[in-house]
Write a protein that holds these residues in place. Structure first.
Motif, PDB file in Angstrom:
ATOM      1  N   GLN A   3       0.876  -1.105  -0.100  1.00  0.00           N
ATOM      2  CA  GLN A   3      -0.115  -0.027  -0.001  1.00  0.00           C
ATOM      3  C   GLN A   3       0.774   1.129  -0.097  1.00  0.00           C
ATOM      4  O   GLN A   3       1.961   1.298   0.423  1.00  0.00           O
ATOM      5  N   ARG A   4       0.359   2.203  -0.452  1.00  0.00           N
ATOM      6  CA  ARG A   4       1.020   3.636  -0.432  1.00  0.00           C
ATOM      7  C   ARG A   4       0.411   4.958   0.082  1.00  0.00           C
ATOM      8  O   ARG A   4      -0.847   4.631   0.024  1.00  0.00           O
ATOM      9  N   TRP A   5       1.088   5.614   0.690  1.00  0.00           N
ATOM     10  CA  TRP A   5       0.469   7.080   0.763  1.00  0.00           C
ATOM     11  C   TRP A   5       1.468   8.225   0.259  1.00  0.00           C
ATOM     12  O   TRP A   5       2.493   7.912   0.040  1.00  0.00           O
ATOM     13  N   PHE A   6       0.775   9.335   0.033  1.00  0.00           N
ATOM     14  CA  PHE A   6       1.291  10.474  -0.564  1.00  0.00           C
ATOM     15  C   PHE A   6       1.442  11.664   0.309  1.00  0.00           C
ATOM     16  O   PHE A   6       0.404  11.984   0.841  1.00  0.00           O
ATOM     17  N   PHE A   7       2.592  12.433  -0.012  1.00  0.00           N
ATOM     18  CA  PHE A   7       2.484  13.640   0.334  1.00  0.00           C
ATOM     19  C   PHE A   7       2.609  14.623  -0.806  1.00  0.00           C
ATOM     20  O   PHE A   7       3.502  14.381  -1.651  1.00  0.00           O
ATOM     21  N   LEU A   8       1.643  15.421  -0.717  1.00  0.00           N
ATOM     22  CA  LEU A   8       1.710  16.504  -1.867  1.00  0.00           C
ATOM     23  C   LEU A   8       1.517  17.951  -1.608  1.00  0.00           C
ATOM     24  O   LEU A   8       0.485  18.263  -1.100  1.00  0.00           O
ATOM     25  N   PRO A   9       2.566  18.550  -1.549  1.00  0.00           N
ATOM     26  CA  PRO A   9       2.685  19.879  -1.290  1.00  0.00           C
ATOM     27  C   PRO A   9       1.913  20.569  -2.432  1.00  0.00           C
ATOM     28  O   PRO A   9       1.955  20.330  -3.629  1.00  0.00           O
ATOM     29  N   THR A  10       0.909  21.490  -2.033  1.00  0.00           N
ATOM     30  CA  THR A  10      -0.157  21.977  -3.088  1.00  0.00           C
ATOM     31  C   THR A  10       0.508  23.169  -3.960  1.00  0.00           C
ATOM     32  O   THR A  10      -0.277  23.397  -4.932  1.00  0.00           O
ATOM     33  N   ALA A  11       1.446  23.625  -3.611  1.00  0.00           N
ATOM     34  CA  ALA A  11       1.776  24.824  -4.552  1.00  0.00           C
ATOM     35  C   ALA A  11       2.717  24.180  -5.571  1.00  0.00           C
ATOM     36  O   ALA A  11       2.267  23.253  -5.940  1.00  0.00           O
ATOM     37  N   ALA A  12       3.128  24.160  -6.623  1.00  0.00           N
ATOM     38  CA  ALA A  12       3.662  23.065  -7.674  1.00  0.00           C
ATOM     39  C   ALA A  12       3.938  23.507  -9.054  1.00  0.00           C
ATOM     40  O   ALA A  12       2.904  24.008  -9.566  1.00  0.00           O
ATOM     41  N   CYS A  17       5.333  12.949 -10.875  1.00  0.00           N
ATOM     42  CA  CYS A  17       4.675  11.936 -11.648  1.00  0.00           C
ATOM     43  C   CYS A  17       3.553  11.389 -10.515  1.00  0.00           C
ATOM     44  O   CYS A  17       3.374  11.353  -9.238  1.00  0.00           O
ATOM     45  N   VAL A  18       2.322  10.837 -11.166  1.00  0.00           N
ATOM     46  CA  VAL A  18       1.093  10.582 -10.314  1.00  0.00           C
ATOM     47  C   VAL A  18       0.845   8.781 -10.898  1.00  0.00           C
ATOM     48  O   VAL A  18       0.800   8.872 -12.103  1.00  0.00           O
ATOM     49  N   PRO A  19       0.878   8.153  -9.782  1.00  0.00           N
ATOM     50  CA  PRO A  19       0.679   6.934 -10.020  1.00  0.00           C
ATOM     51  C   PRO A  19      -0.637   6.325 -10.549  1.00  0.00           C
ATOM     52  O   PRO A  19      -1.672   7.028 -10.135  1.00  0.00           O
ATOM     53  N   SER A  20      -0.920   5.514 -11.275  1.00  0.00           N
ATOM     54  CA  SER A  20      -2.141   5.073 -11.694  1.00  0.00           C
ATOM     55  C   SER A  20      -2.294   3.546 -10.763  1.00  0.00           C
ATOM     56  O   SER A  20      -1.518   3.172 -10.280  1.00  0.00           O
ATOM     57  N   SER A  21      -3.388   3.177 -11.246  1.00  0.00           N
ATOM     58  CA  SER A  21      -3.990   1.790 -10.370  1.00  0.00           C
ATOM     59  C   SER A  21      -3.022   0.621 -10.724  1.00  0.00           C
ATOM     60  O   SER A  21      -2.780  -0.203 -10.108  1.00  0.00           O
ATOM     61  N   VAL A  22      -2.419   0.731 -12.029  1.00  0.00           N
ATOM     62  CA  VAL A  22      -1.670  -0.462 -12.499  1.00  0.00           C
ATOM     63  C   VAL A  22      -0.159  -0.301 -12.445  1.00  0.00           C
ATOM     64  O   VAL A  22       0.499  -1.059 -12.859  1.00  0.00           O
ATOM     65  N   GLY A  23       0.174   0.749 -11.827  1.00  0.00           N
ATOM     66  CA  GLY A  23       1.601   1.029 -11.626  1.00  0.00           C
ATOM     67  C   GLY A  23       2.230   2.054 -12.572  1.00  0.00           C
ATOM     68  O   GLY A  23       3.343   2.509 -12.359  1.00  0.00           O
ATOM     69  N   PHE A  54      11.383  15.855   1.956  1.00  0.00           N
ATOM     70  CA  PHE A  54      10.558  15.811   1.023  1.00  0.00           C
ATOM     71  C   PHE A  54      10.976  16.705  -0.211  1.00  0.00           C
ATOM     72  O   PHE A  54      11.582  17.843   0.035  1.00  0.00           O
ATOM     73  N   GLY A  55      10.789  16.135  -1.592  1.00  0.00           N
ATOM     74  CA  GLY A  55      11.108  17.107  -2.733  1.00  0.00           C
ATOM     75  C   GLY A  55       9.883  17.637  -3.252  1.00  0.00           C
ATOM     76  O   GLY A  55       8.665  17.617  -2.485  1.00  0.00           O
ATOM     77  N   ASN A  56      10.105  18.430  -4.274  1.00  0.00           N
ATOM     78  CA  ASN A  56       8.702  19.142  -4.939  1.00  0.00           C
ATOM     79  C   ASN A  56       7.931  18.453  -5.429  1.00  0.00           C
ATOM     80  O   ASN A  56       7.992  17.450  -5.759  1.00  0.00           O
ATOM     81  N   GLY A  57       6.530  18.725  -5.280  1.00  0.00           N
ATOM     82  CA  GLY A  57       5.644  18.114  -6.024  1.00  0.00           C
ATOM     83  C   GLY A  57       4.988  16.666  -5.189  1.00  0.00           C
ATOM     84  O   GLY A  57       4.825  16.914  -4.061  1.00  0.00           O
ATOM     85  N   LEU A  58       4.827  15.597  -5.857  1.00  0.00           N
ATOM     86  CA  LEU A  58       4.343  14.605  -5.339  1.00  0.00           C
ATOM     87  C   LEU A  58       5.446  13.538  -4.686  1.00  0.00           C
ATOM     88  O   LEU A  58       6.311  13.344  -5.577  1.00  0.00           O
ATOM     89  N   ASN A  59       5.027  13.238  -3.562  1.00  0.00           N
ATOM     90  CA  ASN A  59       6.094  12.294  -2.747  1.00  0.00           C
ATOM     91  C   ASN A  59       5.466  10.859  -2.377  1.00  0.00           C
ATOM     92  O   ASN A  59       4.300  11.108  -1.796  1.00  0.00           O
ATOM     93  N   ILE A  60       5.921   9.726  -2.499  1.00  0.00           N
ATOM     94  CA  ILE A  60       5.231   8.466  -2.215  1.00  0.00           C
ATOM     95  C   ILE A  60       6.060   7.563  -1.268  1.00  0.00           C
ATOM     96  O   ILE A  60       7.368   7.546  -1.487  1.00  0.00           O
ATOM     97  N   ILE A  61       5.291   7.389  -0.356  1.00  0.00           N
ATOM     98  CA  ILE A  61       5.944   6.363   0.729  1.00  0.00           C
ATOM     99  C   ILE A  61       5.242   5.040   0.353  1.00  0.00           C
ATOM    100  O   ILE A  61       4.046   5.152   0.826  1.00  0.00           O
ATOM    101  N   SER A  62       5.959   3.923   0.135  1.00  0.00           N
ATOM    102  CA  SER A  62       5.108   2.505  -0.133  1.00  0.00           C
ATOM    103  C   SER A  62       5.701   1.426   0.740  1.00  0.00           C
ATOM    104  O   SER A  62       6.897   1.762   1.100  1.00  0.00           O
ATOM    105  N   GLY A  63       4.979   0.696   1.014  1.00  0.00           N
ATOM    106  CA  GLY A  63       5.515  -0.416   1.991  1.00  0.00           C
ATOM    107  C   GLY A  63       4.285  -1.412   2.245  1.00  0.00           C
ATOM    108  O   GLY A  63       3.042  -1.070   2.010  1.00  0.00           O
TER     109      GLY A  63
END
Length: 502
Positions: A3-12, A17-23, A54-63
């Motif tokens: 499973q994954r959760w995301f940090f998204l700074p809203t300014a950008a 990259c945005v993940p899709s349901s198939v990877g 955290f970097g710019n834009g979308l950050n993903i932590i998966s585990g």
């Protein structure tokens, strides 16, 4: 299950990259401005110590499930002012610490709020929470001690956590009108409408009560008149029962009182060796003492004053005894009067005070019943005026929503197309509009009935969101809506917890 959760700074404005349901991932444009820069957690639950940048834009932590992703979100919640218990402290550790660094250089409203709260104005915001086994938990904003209320006050401008519960929120059509209003910024206009709506409801309630009163007017008038006549016929006076009870006590104890008064008079004045006679002898003896001893301190006037007081008391006792007499007719009248007063008290609250208050209330109620038509006519005129104001404000609100609905549809479509749903179409459906409804059916939010629809594939008919079978599609709709709505507010970062669930 991973499973994954995301940090998204809203300014950008960087390529993210945005993940899709198939990877697969899809690039999108985000503003080049980080908000949440760093997060440090130490001795928190199963976490020994971690530090995340955290970097710019979308950050993903998966585990994997159970790896501790939700524990990290729990730690972030502490920075937002959530309460904590000592159970979160890692075993054998004395304290747990959570710290985050935010870049707020471009967030003027947040910086103004922090300054107004008395904290240093910096381009970076550092928040730290320390949870201790001793119970002496601490919070800091830019190195200065803070309260949980301080953290909660600024949290809405920092981070929004979007978890699995958002599925239930967005599936409930009753929430859709609130989402649209937040997007179009019409909450102030809605507040004006709500105030008028509340006034309208109050007038309706008053009219309803008056009509109920009107329907039972004759019955009420007869009842009020009977109650008022009974009180007026008896005509009770304030504290009359107490006064009569005192007088009755004197009458039934006439012989005792007369005997005591006569005996007391005899002791003071009437007998040969009465108190006054003896006091005069004392006065004579003192005069003889003073003829020999000029230094004797007792003055003649001391005895004289006492003598005069006792003589006056004796006269009062004599007159009191002479004036006492037994009046059987008066006693009978008092008993009858007390019985009438007791009957009133039993009916109207237990005291003469409540009886008199009830009399006043009945007189006021009779005036109200008598003037109910006049009051109804006045309120009906007010109702028509406020109904017109309510309709005008509802129509104004509806027009703002219709214009905003088009923009929301376009913005969400753009988002979901980038989320591997290129043929999907998002719709804001007005099931009913204010213009089509009577004012009587308006709600606290206005006259519109709004629901979000989605056509998942090209050529398909759009359906309500709660009819969408795919959890993945729903998760991406939530992701799209959150990102669109974040542009209308000032929240710094959004945390998406398992939004790819399903």
């Amino acid at each position: 299950m991973r499973q994954r959760w995301f940090f998204l700074p809203t300014a950008a404005m960087v390529k993210s990259c945005v993940p899709s349901s198939v990877g697969a991932t899809y690039p999108r444009e985000l503003k080049n401005e980080k908000m949440l820069n760093e997060l440090s957690i130490k001795n928190f639950a199963i976490i020994d110590e971690i530090h995340v940048s955290f970097g710019n834009g979308l950050n993903i932590i998966s585990g994997e499930t159970g790896a501790g992703k939700s524990i990290i979100i729990g730690a972030v919640s502490l920075l937002l002012g959530d309460r904590a218990t000592t159970e979160i402290i890692r075993t054998q550790a004395d304290t747990a610490t959570v710290e985050a660094i935010f870049d707020i250089s471009a967030n003027k409203s947040l910086r103004d709020k922090i300054t107004a709260m008395g904290f240093p104005d910096e381009e970076e915001l550092i928040i730290r929470r320390i949870i201790s086994h001793t119970g002496k938990n601490k919070a800091f904003i830019n190195g200065q001690m803070a309260t949980l209320a301080n953290l909660a006050s600024i949290s809405e401008l920092l981070i929004n956590i979007c978890g699995q519960h958002e599925h239930q929120v967005i599936l409930n059509a009753e929430n859709h009108i609130n989402i649209l209003d937040e997007f179009c910024g019409c909450l102030p206009a809605r507040a004006v409408y709500a105030e008028i709506y509340n006034q309208y409801q109050q007038i309706k309630t008053r009219i309803g009560k008056l009509r109920d009163l009107q329907n039972s007017r004759e019955e009420k008038i007869d009842l009020f008149k009977i109650q008022l006549k009974e009180i007026q016929d008896i005509n009770p006076q304030p504290a009359e029962d107490t006064s009569l009870a005192d007088e009755k006590k004197v009458l039934i104890n006439f012989q005792k009182l007369s005997g005591w008064a006569d005996h007391a008079f005899d002791l003071l004045y009437g007998e040969k060796d009465s108190t006054i006679v003896k006091l005069k002898e004392v006065q004579s003896q003192i005069k003889e003492i003073k003829k020999i001893d000029a230094n004797f301190k007792l003055a003649d006037t001391d005895i004289e004053d006492s003598l005069i007081s006792l003589q006056e008391a004796a006269l009062v006792l004599r007159d009191y005894g002479k004036n006492l007499f037994f009046d059987s007719e008066r006693l009978a009248f008092i008993n009858e009067r007390l019985e009438l007063l007791s009957r009133l008290k039993r009916k109207h609250g237990g005291s003469l005070e409540t009886v008199l208050r009830r009399k006043q209330e009945i007189e006021e109620d009779l005036n109200k019943v008598s003037s109910v038509e006049e009051e109804l006519e006045k309120l009906s005129r007010e109702e028509e005026k406020i109904k017109d104001d309510l309709r005008q404000n509802a129509l104004k609100l509806s027009q703002i929503r219709k214009e905003a609905a088009k923009k929301l549809q376009e913005a969400v479509d753009k988002e979901i197309h980038a989320l591997n749903m290129p043929h999907s179409s998002f719709h804001v459906n007005f099931n009913k509009c204010a213009a089509d409804k009577n004012v009587e059916s308006f709600e606290q939010t206005g006259g519109d009935e709004i629901e979000f629809y989605l056509a998942a594939n090209k050529g398909e008919e759009s359906k309500p969101l709660n009819s969408i079978a795919s959890g993945g599609e729903l998760s991406r709709i939530i992701l799209a809506l959150k990102n669109v709505l974040s542009r209308t507010g000032s929240v710094a970062s959004i945390v998406f917890d398992e939004v790819d669930n399903g």
